[in-house]
Scaffold this active site. Structure first.
Site, mmCIF file in Angstrom:
data_model
loop_
_atom_site.group_PDB
_atom_site.id
_atom_site.type_symbol
_atom_site.label_atom_id
_atom_site.label_comp_id
_atom_site.label_asym_id
_atom_site.label_seq_id
_atom_site.Cartn_x
_atom_site.Cartn_y
_atom_site.Cartn_z
ATOM 1 N N CYS A 379 82.701 -24.069 48.369
ATOM 2 C CA CYS A 379 82.820 -24.804 49.622
ATOM 3 C C CYS A 379 82.020 -24.113 50.732
ATOM 4 O O CYS A 379 80.810 -24.173 50.701
ATOM 5 C CB CYS A 379 84.293 -25.014 49.966
ATOM 6 S SG CYS A 379 84.520 -26.533 50.899
ATOM 7 N N HIS A 513 86.763 -27.304 45.201
ATOM 8 C CA HIS A 513 87.557 -26.101 44.902
ATOM 9 C C HIS A 513 87.991 -26.099 43.434
ATOM 10 O O HIS A 513 89.098 -26.540 43.116
ATOM 11 C CB HIS A 513 88.783 -26.044 45.820
ATOM 12 C CG HIS A 513 88.426 -25.767 47.241
ATOM 13 N ND1 HIS A 513 88.266 -24.482 47.720
ATOM 14 C CD2 HIS A 513 88.176 -26.590 48.278
ATOM 15 C CE1 HIS A 513 87.935 -24.532 48.997
ATOM 16 N NE2 HIS A 513 87.875 -25.801 49.369
ATOM 17 N N GLU A 515 88.972 -23.737 41.685
ATOM 18 C CA GLU A 515 90.102 -22.827 41.423
ATOM 19 C C GLU A 515 91.436 -23.570 41.375
ATOM 20 O O GLU A 515 92.396 -23.108 40.769
ATOM 21 C CB GLU A 515 90.142 -21.696 42.469
ATOM 22 C CG GLU A 515 90.531 -22.073 43.886
ATOM 23 C CD GLU A 515 89.372 -22.566 44.749
ATOM 24 O OE1 GLU A 515 88.359 -23.030 44.208
ATOM 25 O OE2 GLU A 515 89.488 -22.502 45.999
HETATM 26 N N1 GLN Z 1 84.442 -25.248 56.882
HETATM 27 C C1 GLN Z 1 83.725 -25.969 55.879
HETATM 28 C C2 GLN Z 1 83.915 -27.468 55.980
HETATM 29 O O1 GLN Z 1 84.822 -27.935 56.613
HETATM 30 C C3 GLN Z 1 84.124 -25.482 54.497
HETATM 31 C C4 GLN Z 1 85.512 -25.833 54.130
HETATM 32 C C5 GLN Z 1 86.018 -25.059 52.944
HETATM 33 O O2 GLN Z 1 85.462 -24.036 52.602
HETATM 34 N N2 GLN Z 1 87.103 -25.512 52.359
HETATM 35 O O3 GLN Z 1 83.180 -28.209 55.387
#
Ligand code: GLN
Length: 541
Positions: A379, A513, A515
């Protein structure tokens, strides 16, 4: 017939109620029952989505897009049952639903009160969205005695009458502190905590007693007598080195037998082979690798719970122990990356929000790219790897993310529109922060002949998301020309989901994600592959 087990905690917080619930769920499942696990959280936030990870640890996201408590992650990892929106509720959600109903006039002029209206809403939640589950394990967050917890305790007390005691069991988790000067484990806090439960009308049926050492027979009898439970229902829950040992340890102490006895069920003994196998792998690895996790919330490891578990699962798949080196990315804004990252076998930059430490994350990506060290960006970790490549590979001036203010070239920008189940979702800078991100499982299409295609062994994938910003497709050509390709995209082709540098031992960034979907019995292919690459790297350094 669905039976309900209500799990409360006393004496202190952080006793591991979530793990205990997950382990009991796993044991009942190993006896052939269908289980579902739920969590009732007494805080006033509508969900934990807006809370700082320092306050509440990681936010666990379900396939159907709920932002939930991290305990749901334990439930999924231990039972393999995917959680849903209907598995976690908070006081905030209950009250906002009750108040919305009141505003609509649904209560027909009644005075709205905690009892019966709020308790009714809690009870409805507990019994909703069930099919043929044999057991629903329902954990109540917080500690008995908390003011916020009272409506929840009252609701589960009422359910004992509504459904009948033959269908409801109350399990209470307590602590027996060891006092070195007396050389004894003390039972008094347990007695007090049970008294506290009794004061709201709940007599626990089973006590699960956390202790750092064996509980002598005399103490067990004493607890049974003072707390009005059978001696066999006082179950020691001793500290164990690995969380994956907990189901076996609880089984040996008779927890699942006691539950079956309570419900008068003649169930077959649990088949714990898969737990024995996992434990064997965790306790007897054939090698080790070290992974640097370069993040922002490294001061509280609960903030990265699913991540550290998924890395362990990657280790299980490769038969190695994974040592994690947690590094606060801000350090790279003052100090050279080389002294911290030299010799690690893999670098992982996890998800995150906000500007603090992002330049350090970019520096970690530069190090990984230039030194051919396996890099896994999740992310924000992916977004920063793309910014890094834009700046240092493609030479794009002023490359950045609009999350941190205006920049000349917003490689990462606000996600203003996307599709979910055929419906267009729209957002702007004015949108509320709570519950408005791109959340939950989305499909992606994988490019053939990419490393990611090899890893997933499939043309399509579905992974869980939680983000507000997105890599800008407009830069795809410039980046691809320098070796960073967008190897998976949303089915409509507009949202980059995965990037990879093909001329590198292992450099992958994912917008989702992974994970959250890794389980000890089914390690996520990305974590298996990443740790595999780290094993290769360990042979080189
Ligand atoms: N802050 C970034 C976004 O909102 C990444 C979010 C995250 O890592 N879950 O896209």
């Amino acid at each position: 017939m669905t039976r309900f087990i209500f799990i409360t905690g006393g004496v202190v917080s952080s006793l591991g109620k979530g793990l205990a619930s997950a382990a009991l769920g796993a044991l009942l499942q190993a006896r052939g029952f269908k289980v579902r696990l739920r969590k009732l959280d007494p805080y006033l936030n509508v969900d934990p989505g807006t809370m700082s990870p320092y306050q509440h640890g990681e936010v666990y996201v379900t396939d159907d897009g709920a932002e939930t408590d991290l305990d749901l992650g334990h439930y999924e990892r231990f039972t393999g049952v995917s959680s849903r929106q209907s598995d976690n509720v908070t006081t905030g959600r209950i009250y906002s639903d009750v108040i919305a109903k009141e505003r609509r006039g649904d209560y027909l002029g009644a005075t709205i009160q905690v009892i019966p209206h709020v308790t009714e809403a809690i009870k409805n939640f507990v019994v909703s969205d069930l099919t043929d589950e044999d057991f629903v394990l329902c954990e109540i967050g917080g500690t008995v005695g908390d003011i916020e917890g009272l409506p929840f305790l009252e609701a589960i007390r009422q359910l004992g009458n509504d459904l009948g005691r033959a269908r409801c069991m109350y399990l209470h988790l307590t602590l027996l502190p060891y006092i070195p000067t007396a050389g004894e484990l003390k039972t008094k806090p347990t007695q007090h905590s049970v008294k506290e439960l009794l004061s709201v009308g709940i007599q626990p049926d089973v006590l699960l007693c956390r202790a750092e050492r064996d509980i002598p027979e005399g103490e067990r009898r004493k607890i049974a007598q003072f707390c009005n439970v059978r001696r066999e229902a006082v179950i020691p829950a001793l500290d164990v080195p690995s969380i994956y040992q907990v189901p076996i340890a609880y089984h040996e102490q008779g927890l699942d037998s006691e539950v079956c006895r309570y419900f008068d069920i003649d169930a077959p003994a649990p088949d714990l082979t898969r737990w024995e196998k996992i434990l064997e792998r965790v306790t007897k690895p054939e090698g080790e690798v070290s992974i640097a996790v370069v993040g922002k919330y490294t001061g509280l490891l609960d903030a990265y719970k699913s991540l550290s578990e998924a890395l362990t699962h990657g280790g299980i798949a490769n038969n190695v122990k994974v040592n994690l080196d947690w590094i606060d990315s801000e350090i790279f804004e003052q100090e050279d990356t080389v002294q911290h990252l030299q010799g690690v076998h893999g670098i992982l930059v996890p998800g995150g929000f906000g500007e603090r430490g992002v330049e350090g994350k970019i520096a970690a990506a530069t190090f990984a790219r230039e030194h051919n060290v396996p890099y896994f960006g999740i992310c924000l970790g992916m977004q920063m790897a793309v910014v890094e490549a834009a700046r240092n590979l493609a030479g794009i001036q002023g490359a950045g993310s609009s999350e941190f203010g205006q920049c000349q070239n917003p490689i990462v920008g606000l996600l203003t529109e996307w599709e979910r189940d055929g419906i267009i979702e729209k957002r702007s800078t004015e949108s509320d922060l709570g519950g408005t991100m791109r959340l939950g499982a989305y499909d992606a299409v994988v490019q053939k002949n990419s490393r990611i295609h090899e890893i997933y062994g499939s043309d399509n994938l579905s992974e869980r998301h939680r983000h507000r910003y997105e890599v800008n497709l407009a830069y795809e050509g410039e980046l691809a020309a320098k070796g960073m390709v967008f190897s998976a995209k949303s089915p409509d082709g507009v949202l980059p989901e995965i990037v990879e540098i093909q001329d590198h031992p292992w450099f992958i960034g994912v917008q989702f994600h992974p994970e959250l979907k890794s389980r000890p019995f089914e390690p996520h292919p990305l974590f298996t592959s990443f740790i595999g690459a780290a094993v290769e790297q360990s042979r080189l350094v």
